[in-house]
Design a protein around this motif. Structure first.
Motif, mmCIF file in Angstrom:
data_model
loop_
_atom_site.group_PDB
_atom_site.id
_atom_site.type_symbol
_atom_site.label_atom_id
_atom_site.label_comp_id
_atom_site.label_asym_id
_atom_site.label_seq_id
_atom_site.Cartn_x
_atom_site.Cartn_y
_atom_site.Cartn_z
ATOM 1 N N LEU A 186 2.602 1.087 2.595
ATOM 2 C CA LEU A 186 1.928 2.216 2.279
ATOM 3 C C LEU A 186 1.590 2.374 4.159
ATOM 4 O O LEU A 186 1.985 3.818 4.449
ATOM 5 C CB LEU A 186 0.418 2.673 1.934
ATOM 6 C CG LEU A 186 0.053 3.850 0.894
ATOM 7 C CD1 LEU A 186 1.414 4.914 0.820
ATOM 8 C CD2 LEU A 186 -1.471 4.042 0.359
ATOM 9 N N ALA A 232 -4.808 11.051 4.312
ATOM 10 C CA ALA A 232 -4.554 10.282 6.330
ATOM 11 C C ALA A 232 -3.617 11.624 6.956
ATOM 12 O O ALA A 232 -3.694 11.501 8.069
ATOM 13 C CB ALA A 232 -2.868 9.427 5.820
ATOM 14 N N ILE A 291 -2.641 6.261 -4.133
ATOM 15 C CA ILE A 291 -1.686 6.658 -3.686
ATOM 16 C C ILE A 291 -0.917 8.437 -2.781
ATOM 17 O O ILE A 291 -1.462 8.219 -1.805
ATOM 18 C CB ILE A 291 0.043 6.479 -3.537
ATOM 19 C CG1 ILE A 291 0.446 5.179 -3.785
ATOM 20 C CG2 ILE A 291 1.056 7.354 -2.375
ATOM 21 C CD1 ILE A 291 1.687 3.937 -3.531
ATOM 22 N N PRO A 292 -1.467 9.622 -3.936
ATOM 23 C CA PRO A 292 -1.672 10.401 -3.532
ATOM 24 C C PRO A 292 -3.127 10.925 -2.821
ATOM 25 O O PRO A 292 -2.919 11.722 -1.907
ATOM 26 C CB PRO A 292 -1.742 10.963 -5.249
ATOM 27 C CG PRO A 292 -1.073 10.845 -6.140
ATOM 28 C CD PRO A 292 -1.288 8.990 -5.897
ATOM 29 N N THR A 332 -2.294 9.479 0.529
ATOM 30 C CA THR A 332 -1.537 10.026 1.227
ATOM 31 C C THR A 332 -1.988 11.863 1.997
ATOM 32 O O THR A 332 -2.137 11.724 2.995
ATOM 33 C CB THR A 332 -0.582 10.289 0.613
ATOM 34 O OG1 THR A 332 0.076 9.295 0.343
ATOM 35 C CG2 THR A 332 0.543 10.944 1.701
ATOM 36 N N ARG A 385 -7.909 9.749 11.420
ATOM 37 C CA ARG A 385 -6.341 9.092 11.543
ATOM 38 C C ARG A 385 -6.513 7.629 12.332
ATOM 39 O O ARG A 385 -6.392 6.076 11.518
ATOM 40 C CB ARG A 385 -4.965 9.527 12.456
ATOM 41 C CG ARG A 385 -4.554 10.157 11.002
ATOM 42 C CD ARG A 385 -3.703 11.060 12.173
ATOM 43 N NE ARG A 385 -2.553 10.542 11.601
ATOM 44 C CZ ARG A 385 -1.329 10.285 11.053
ATOM 45 N NH1 ARG A 385 -1.742 11.241 10.251
ATOM 46 N NH2 ARG A 385 -0.414 9.678 11.061
ATOM 47 N N ARG A 395 4.524 3.117 5.838
ATOM 48 C CA ARG A 395 5.273 4.276 5.324
ATOM 49 C C ARG A 395 5.324 5.701 5.866
ATOM 50 O O ARG A 395 4.950 6.086 6.322
ATOM 51 C CB ARG A 395 4.945 4.666 4.105
ATOM 52 C CG ARG A 395 6.295 5.214 3.948
ATOM 53 C CD ARG A 395 6.745 4.824 1.910
ATOM 54 N NE ARG A 395 5.775 4.991 1.071
ATOM 55 C CZ ARG A 395 5.721 4.186 0.375
ATOM 56 N NH1 ARG A 395 5.400 3.270 0.207
ATOM 57 N NH2 ARG A 395 4.054 4.644 -0.739
ATOM 58 N N LEU A 396 2.810 5.839 6.384
ATOM 59 C CA LEU A 396 2.561 6.545 6.357
ATOM 60 C C LEU A 396 2.315 6.311 8.266
ATOM 61 O O LEU A 396 1.897 7.977 8.563
ATOM 62 C CB LEU A 396 1.327 7.159 6.278
ATOM 63 C CG LEU A 396 1.010 7.155 4.468
ATOM 64 C CD1 LEU A 396 0.257 7.261 4.123
ATOM 65 C CD2 LEU A 396 1.472 8.753 4.155
#
Ligand code: ADP
Length: 218
Positions: A95, A72, A65-66, A69, A205, A98-99
């Motif tokens: 995820l 992203a 996840i780090p 993130t 993105r 959320r992002l």
């Protein structure tokens, strides 16, 4: 990128990253790096990898996840080897939501099992990975068939599956993937063809983002 061991996720993931400007995030590499720290977590990861079993989902998410993130927020990402089961796919979709992203394409590299085994055994003689041994290779292919393979219909149902024949020379596989991805909105040009004017390409993105809804679980 969704594919059995030996199909070429790593090679194609790096090439796609160079082509698109997005970051290549390889779950297996990040987990191997953590394993090498020798921490308690690292030892658990190393044991799973050596036996060819999946690393527990929570550990995978904590490690990935780090990186996801951060990527992203920069130029986007190409995920190689994640998700690998349905609950990871749901976590990936959550995820992304959320992002503020949605998954744009799930690239499925297909090749016959005999080809995969031959490639993995050849690689074993070169880079000495702990899981490139005949019995572990068999187990990894079994884990793929029993668990990860379910993601093929999962992403097909969501309309984002891009299936490519990986039983061809690497350059041809790359060309096929690029040709398919080039048809996505905001994509880079196919080699030899003009791109979408003024668009920064699949970079950023756009690689795993784009249409709303596709990546969300139904
Ligand atoms: P391959 O696809 O050839 O097996 P990878 O480097 O992608 O190579 O994965 C190697 C190992 O790392 C897997 O067998 C598994 O133990 C672990 N691993 C990688 N990605 C995941 C994931 N998403 N979930 C759980 N385990 C993973």
């Amino acid at each position: 990128m969704l594919a059995p061991p030996g199909a070429g996720k790593g090679t194609q993931g790096e090439r796609l990253a160079a082509w698109s400007g997005a970051e290549h995030i390889a779950a297996g590499d990040l987990l191997r790096a953590e394993a090498q720290t020798g921490s308690a977590l690292g030892r658990e990861i190393a044991a799973c990898q050596a036996s060819g079993d999946l690393v527990p989902d929570q550990i995978v998410l904590d490690v990935l996840i780090p990186a996801i993130t951060a990527a992203a927020a920069r130029a986007g990402f190409i995920l190689d080897g994640f998700p690998r089961n349905l609950s990871q796919a749901v976590a990936a979709a959550e995820l992304a939501t959320r992002l503020g992203l949605t998954l744009q394409a799930a690239i499925y590299l297909q090749a016959p099992e005999a080809v995969l085994v031959e490639r993995l055994l050849n690689r074993a003689s070169q880079d000495g990975r702990s899981d490139d041994k005949a019995d572990v290779i068999r187990h990894r292919l079994q884990v793929y068939a029993e668990t990860t393979g379910a993601l093929v219909p999962y992403y097909a149902e969501r309309g984002i599956l891009v299936s490519v024949n990986a039983d061809q020379p690497p350059d041809d596989v790359t060309a096929d993937i690029q040709a398919r991805l080039s048809r996505l909105p905001g994509a880079p040009a196919e080699p030899g063809r003009p791109g979408l004017a003024g668009r920064p390409a699949l970079a950023g993105r756009h690689v795993m983002t784009g249409r709303p809804c596709c990546g969300t679980p139904r």
